[in-house]
Design a protein around this motif. Sequence first.
Motif, short mmCIF file in Angstrom:
data_model
loop_
_atom_site.label_atom_id
_atom_site.label_comp_id
_atom_site.label_asym_id
_atom_site.label_seq_id
_atom_site.Cartn_x
_atom_site.Cartn_y
_atom_site.Cartn_z
N GLN A 8 25.31 -40.07 -7.96
CA GLN A 8 26.38 -39.13 -8.15
C GLN A 8 27.76 -39.65 -7.89
O GLN A 8 28.61 -38.83 -8.09
CB GLN A 8 26.03 -37.92 -7.42
CG GLN A 8 26.15 -38.26 -5.73
CD GLN A 8 26.24 -36.96 -5.01
OE1 GLN A 8 25.89 -35.68 -5.57
NE2 GLN A 8 26.17 -37.00 -3.61
N ASP A 19 30.49 -33.06 -7.04
CA ASP A 19 29.49 -32.09 -6.85
C ASP A 19 28.82 -31.85 -8.03
O ASP A 19 29.47 -31.05 -8.96
CB ASP A 19 29.69 -31.00 -5.82
CG ASP A 19 28.83 -29.98 -5.49
OD1 ASP A 19 27.68 -30.50 -5.81
OD2 ASP A 19 29.14 -29.03 -5.07
N ASN A 20 27.51 -32.23 -8.48
CA ASN A 20 27.07 -31.85 -9.89
C ASN A 20 28.02 -32.29 -11.04
O ASN A 20 28.33 -31.60 -11.98
CB ASN A 20 26.74 -30.37 -9.78
CG ASN A 20 25.45 -30.16 -8.99
OD1 ASN A 20 24.56 -30.93 -8.87
ND2 ASN A 20 25.61 -28.93 -8.25
N LEU A 21 28.46 -33.60 -10.93
CA LEU A 21 29.36 -33.95 -11.84
C LEU A 21 30.59 -33.42 -11.75
O LEU A 21 31.62 -33.86 -12.81
CB LEU A 21 28.92 -34.19 -13.31
CG LEU A 21 27.43 -34.81 -13.62
CD1 LEU A 21 27.15 -34.22 -15.07
CD2 LEU A 21 27.48 -36.22 -13.39
N SER A 24 21.10 -42.42 -4.89
CA SER A 24 22.28 -41.79 -4.74
C SER A 24 23.06 -41.88 -3.57
O SER A 24 22.39 -41.45 -2.54
CB SER A 24 22.48 -40.26 -5.34
OG SER A 24 23.55 -39.69 -5.50
#
Length: 257
Positions: A76, A46-48, A30
């Motif tokens: 990511q 950030d986290n999808l 990533s």
Amino acid sequence: QYSPDNVPGADGDVDPTEITFPGCSCLTSSCVAPVCSCLRQGENYDNLCLRAADNEEYARPIFECNALCRCGESCQNRVVQRGLQLRLEVFKTAKKGWGLRTLEFIAKGRFVCEYAGEVLGFNEAHRRTQAQTPQDSNYIIAVREHLHSGQVMETFVDPTYIGNVGRFLNHSCEPNLFMVPVRVDSMVPKLALFAARDIAAGEELCYDYSGRFCNSPLTNREQQTSEEDNRLRKPCYCGSRTCASFLPWDGSLFSTP
């Protein structure tokens, strides 16, 4: 005809499938900023979820890793290119024709869907707009991005004949989605729609057709319309507290080029 991605328009002026960006050389699973060449503007997600743009009036440029990048598919910085990941439903509304709603909770900042269709040049977009009657639904969207050089980059997408679920999204003066141009393989952007707030299961999904970013206040120019423009505009049935009574109006494609 259903297509999850943009396709070249009938005029063939723009090919959204062409890969023109170089890939990053990251060997990690990533990518991270500022090491990755795709993340020169900083981290995108950030986290999808799209990173919060506090006190920003406009969307900042987003470049995802592309087909030539050496990072993995789990990077990511690959979100919009993965396509629709949520359970959505097309349904019949009371006054607005067809609409789109979510069958599951959507967190603020989460990518929802793309507004995909034929990518047209100005002349073809103008021709199609001029051929419409007042009874026709207009699905053509014109996205204008202001460059540092002072130039304006225009992208015209028409899902009338070829498109995805994005064509069923209705307008709202207080929308729960906002649109951001996201680039993956080339300068032709994907018109990505993200959640402007947490959205409960069962809610209708909508965005502001005028392109306002994150529900920023209307400018004086957007609020002022002539009587002639109001006669051409269609009524808005969004039902929000700040409803403008009419759908947003952009007459640029109706004028003589």
